[in-house]
Design an enzyme around this catalytic site. Structure first.
Site, PDB file in Angstrom:
ATOM      1  N   GLY A  46      16.086  52.946 -42.570  1.00 16.52           N
ATOM      2  CA  GLY A  46      17.073  52.364 -41.362  1.00 16.52           C
ATOM      3  C   GLY A  46      18.109  52.749 -40.677  1.00 16.52           C
ATOM      4  N   GLN A  51      26.078  51.394 -36.913  1.00 20.25           N
ATOM      5  CA  GLN A  51      26.656  51.672 -37.858  1.00 20.25           C
ATOM      6  C   GLN A  51      26.638  53.378 -37.636  1.00 20.25           C
ATOM      7  OE1 GLN A  51      22.228  51.127 -40.208  1.00 20.25           O
ATOM      8  NE2 GLN A  51      24.003  51.474 -41.550  1.00 20.25           N
ATOM      9  N   CYS A  89      22.739  50.315 -47.987  1.00 17.05           N
ATOM     10  CA  CYS A  89      22.732  50.125 -46.525  1.00 17.05           C
ATOM     11  C   CYS A  89      23.299  51.133 -46.729  1.00 17.05           C
ATOM     12  CB  CYS A  89      23.260  48.736 -45.706  1.00 17.05           C
ATOM     13  SG  CYS A  89      24.092  48.901 -44.537  1.00 17.05           S
ATOM     14  N   LEU A  90      23.101  52.301 -45.500  1.00 17.98           N
ATOM     15  CA  LEU A  90      24.079  53.575 -45.571  1.00 17.98           C
ATOM     16  C   LEU A  90      25.672  53.277 -45.433  1.00 17.98           C
ATOM     17  CD1 LEU A  90      21.809  55.351 -43.307  1.00 17.98           C
ATOM     18  CD2 LEU A  90      22.347  55.802 -45.617  1.00 17.98           C
ATOM     19  N   HIS A 131      16.445  44.146 -42.090  1.00 19.80           N
ATOM     20  CA  HIS A 131      17.507  44.198 -41.594  1.00 19.80           C
ATOM     21  C   HIS A 131      18.885  45.054 -40.942  1.00 19.80           C
ATOM     22  CE1 HIS A 131      20.538  46.672 -44.889  1.00 19.80           C
ATOM     23  NE2 HIS A 131      20.798  47.246 -43.937  1.00 19.80           N
ATOM     24  N   GLU A 132      17.940  45.815 -39.721  1.00 27.06           N
ATOM     25  CA  GLU A 132      18.447  46.276 -38.636  1.00 27.06           C
ATOM     26  C   GLU A 132      18.652  45.848 -38.059  1.00 27.06           C
ATOM     27  OE1 GLU A 132      19.032  49.713 -39.531  1.00 27.06           O
ATOM     28  OE2 GLU A 132      18.096  49.678 -41.578  1.00 27.06           O
ATOM     29  N   HIS A 135      22.012  43.790 -38.335  1.00 24.89           N
ATOM     30  CA  HIS A 135      22.365  45.022 -37.781  1.00 24.89           C
ATOM     31  C   HIS A 135      23.327  44.818 -36.811  1.00 24.89           C
ATOM     32  CE1 HIS A 135      24.369  46.670 -41.202  1.00 24.89           C
ATOM     33  NE2 HIS A 135      22.791  47.988 -41.614  1.00 24.89           N
TER      34      HIS A 135
HETATM   35 CO    CO Z   1      22.344  48.619 -43.208  1.00 25.01          CO
END
Ligand code: CO
Length: 156
Positions: A46, A51, A89-90, A131-132, A135
């Site tokens: 995701g 991000q 997480c990225l 999670h997304e 963000h």
């Molecule tokens: Co993330």
């Protein structure tokens, strides 16, 4: 398509509340494709617009490399149950932690052509969407996780 630069924890754009998308057009569709390409290239499941530096309410998820969802202005309208599981997480390379999430959710959103959609999700897909969406409200998983480790925790 193009790979986008992933913003890392500490970048102020990750702490902002994102603005709703007003116009769903070709430019936005290209951005969604660039987000997806960036997500796949980094082996993520995701990715949310902040991000990659855009403070707008858009995210892309694909937990099985078969079903990609482009979520525009997504809102969770139903939650049920609770599960704790390990997340990464990225934007937080090499950090993992346990996060409590709803087990099942319903999310309402617009797709890449502006059509209203409803998705019922559970398991990893439900976790990833929650999670997304965090963000989009300036929240990172490390703000709410427990037992944060460097590197993925070994399974027993
Ligand atoms: Co993330």
């Amino acid at each position: 398509m193009a790979l986008l630069e992933i913003k890392k924890a500490g970048d102020p754009v990750l702490k902002k509340i994102c603005a709703p998308v007003e116009k769903i057009d070709k430019r936005l569709r290209k951005f969604l494709d660039d987000m997806a390409e960036t997500m796949y290239a980094n082996e993520g499941v995701g990715i949310a617009a902040p991000q990659v530096g855009e403070s707008i309410r858009v995210c892309v998820v694909d937990v099985d490399k078969k079903n990609r969802y482009d979520l525009i202005n997504p809102v969770i309208t139903f939650r049920e149950g609770s599960v704790i599981d390990n997340e990464g997480c990225l934007s937080c390379p090499d950090l993992f932690g346990d996060v409590e999430r709803a087990e099942k959710i319903r999310v309402e959103y617009k797709n890449r052509f502006g059509k209203k959609k409803t998705l019922d999700a559970e398991g990893l897909l439900a976790r990833c969407i929650q999670h997304e969406l965090d963000h989009l409200d300036g929240q990172l998983f490390i703000d709410i996780a427990q037992n944060i480790t460097k590197g993925r925790k070994k399974e027993n």
